[in-house]
Write an enzyme that holds these catalytic residues in place. Structure first.
Site, PDB file in Angstrom:
ATOM      1  N   ILE A  55     -35.568  -7.424 -24.823  1.00  0.00           N
ATOM      2  CA  ILE A  55     -36.930  -7.898 -25.075  1.00  0.00           C
ATOM      3  C   ILE A  55     -36.921  -9.094 -26.015  1.00  0.00           C
ATOM      4  CG2 ILE A  55     -39.189  -7.255 -26.007  1.00  0.00           C
ATOM      5  CD1 ILE A  55     -38.495  -4.341 -25.295  1.00  0.00           C
ATOM      6  N   TYR A 207     -35.600   8.130 -34.800  1.00  0.00           N
ATOM      7  CA  TYR A 207     -36.096   6.946 -34.093  1.00  0.00           C
ATOM      8  C   TYR A 207     -37.626   6.919 -34.111  1.00  0.00           C
ATOM      9  CZ  TYR A 207     -37.092   3.726 -30.245  1.00  0.00           C
ATOM     10  OH  TYR A 207     -37.576   2.687 -29.472  1.00  0.00           O
ATOM     11  N   LYS A 211     -40.316   4.100 -35.906  1.00  0.00           N
ATOM     12  CA  LYS A 211     -41.363   3.387 -35.179  1.00  0.00           C
ATOM     13  C   LYS A 211     -42.751   3.693 -35.739  1.00  0.00           C
ATOM     14  CE  LYS A 211     -38.810   1.058 -32.403  1.00  0.00           C
ATOM     15  NZ  LYS A 211     -38.772  -0.409 -32.475  1.00  0.00           N
ATOM     16  N   THR A 244     -33.374  -1.958 -20.940  1.00  0.00           N
ATOM     17  CA  THR A 244     -32.488  -2.714 -21.823  1.00  0.00           C
ATOM     18  C   THR A 244     -31.267  -1.863 -22.177  1.00  0.00           C
ATOM     19  OG1 THR A 244     -33.382  -1.937 -23.954  1.00  0.00           O
ATOM     20  CG2 THR A 244     -34.553  -3.752 -22.864  1.00  0.00           C
TER      21      THR A 244
END
Length: 332
Positions: A55, A207, A211, A244
């Protein structure tokens, strides 16, 4: 964290991912789905962290195509040289360059900022894009849990060290912008101020927490910018589920699905970058901050992200961890 708790965290993360994939498929079937057209961005400067692939690379490429001077911050010089070469060739924009920045090292972040400021150029857009996802338990150079240290604290420090340049570069009607890339995973995140280092480790929970922290940080930053009358805005971009290399550490079954069906289930990096680019350049967001953006539209983030006291506590704790002054104490 118990094995049962870790399993629950993993299930919550995968459930959110599945829901986002379904939403992406439905959106692609809607009539009128088209890539937005943005105005040229000549004489404007952007920094994109993690701009060597995925990205971040797509974001850097799109901003360069619009005429911006783009500086890619990353920790892989080999990849960076190739990324810069390809972007220059594809966009016919020679103002694309690389500066080394390892977000797992506060020393490296400080050196990056020093090298950038030595250029004596403005900064109109900062895209906090780089990150790690569901990596094995590990720590940064400074001893922080890797997700929290790289995804969140690294960008927290970088943004604060560049705030003076952003303020100097923004102007009424032409604000500088901070775009921070979070994830729908934040909806299942839990912020434990007593255990930000995830001592009982779950990659999924760590994770999601990182975020979630990025959203809380963005809202607190926007409040600070508004209170000080700065011509700078801060928004969050949610790219969706994107194909990705970040998925190399996830459950093998997810990697298999990605390999077999990623072409139709996942967004491409170019598609994933659209919301970041939108947040960076669209006139529709001029002077507007504190937005959570998904598919180029404002939406609601997790309810707890609007908790002003939690925002304050996280910011204060982050200042302590990174060794910088908490300027918000003088403002609020």
């Amino acid at each position: 964290m118990s094995l049962l708790s870790a399993a629950r965290a993993a299930l919550r993360v995968y459930a959110v991912g599945a829901a986002v994939v379904v939403a992406q498929l439905l959106r692609r079937r809607l009539p009128g789905f088209a890539e937005p057209v943005f105005p040229r961005q000549l004489e404007r400067v952007a920094i994109v962290t993690g701009g060597t692939d995925g990205i971040g690379y797509a974001t850097a490429k799109h901003l360069a195509r619009l005429g911006m001077h783009v500086i890619i911050g990353g920790n892989n010089e080999g990849k960076a040289e190739e990324a810069v070469r390809k972007i220059r060739e594809e966009t016919l924009n020679d103002k694309v360059e690389f500066l080394y920045c390892d977000l797992a090292s506060m020393r490296s972040i400080q050196q990056f900022v020093q090298r950038f400021k030595m250029k004596k150029i403005p900064l109109h857009v900062l895209v906090n894009n780089a990150g790690v996802m569901m990596v094995p338990q590990g720590t940064t150079e400074d001893g922080f849990e890797e997700h929290f240290g790289v995804n969140y604290l690294g960008h927290f420090l970088l943004t604060n060290l560049l705030l003076d340049t952003l303020r100097e570069s923004g102007a009424p009607g032409c604000s500088a912008r901070v775009v921070t890339v979070s994830s729908a995973t934040h909806y299942v995140g839990e912020l434990n101020l007593d255990d930000l280092q995830s001592s009982s480790y779950s990659a999924h929970a760590a994770y999601a927490q990182s975020k979630l922290a990025l959203v809380l940080f963005t809202y607190r930053l926007q409040a600070l910018l508004e209170a000080t009358g700065s011509a700078v805005t801060a928004n969050v971009a949610d790219p969706g589920v994107v194909d990705t290399d970040l998925y190399r550490h996830v459950f093998w079954g997810t990697r298999l699905i990605k390999k077999l069906f990623g072409w139709c289930l996942f967004k491409t990096p170019d598609e994933g970058a659209r919301t970041s680019v939108y947040a960076a350049v669209t006139p529709a967001l001029e002077g507007r901050g504190g937005c959570y953006l998904y598919n180029e539209k404002e939406t609601k983030s997790l309810g707890v992200t609007y908790d002003l006291e939690l925002q304050r506590q996280l910011w204060a704790r982050s200042c302590q961890m990174t060794g910088i002054a908490d300027v918000t104490q003088e403002v609020f």
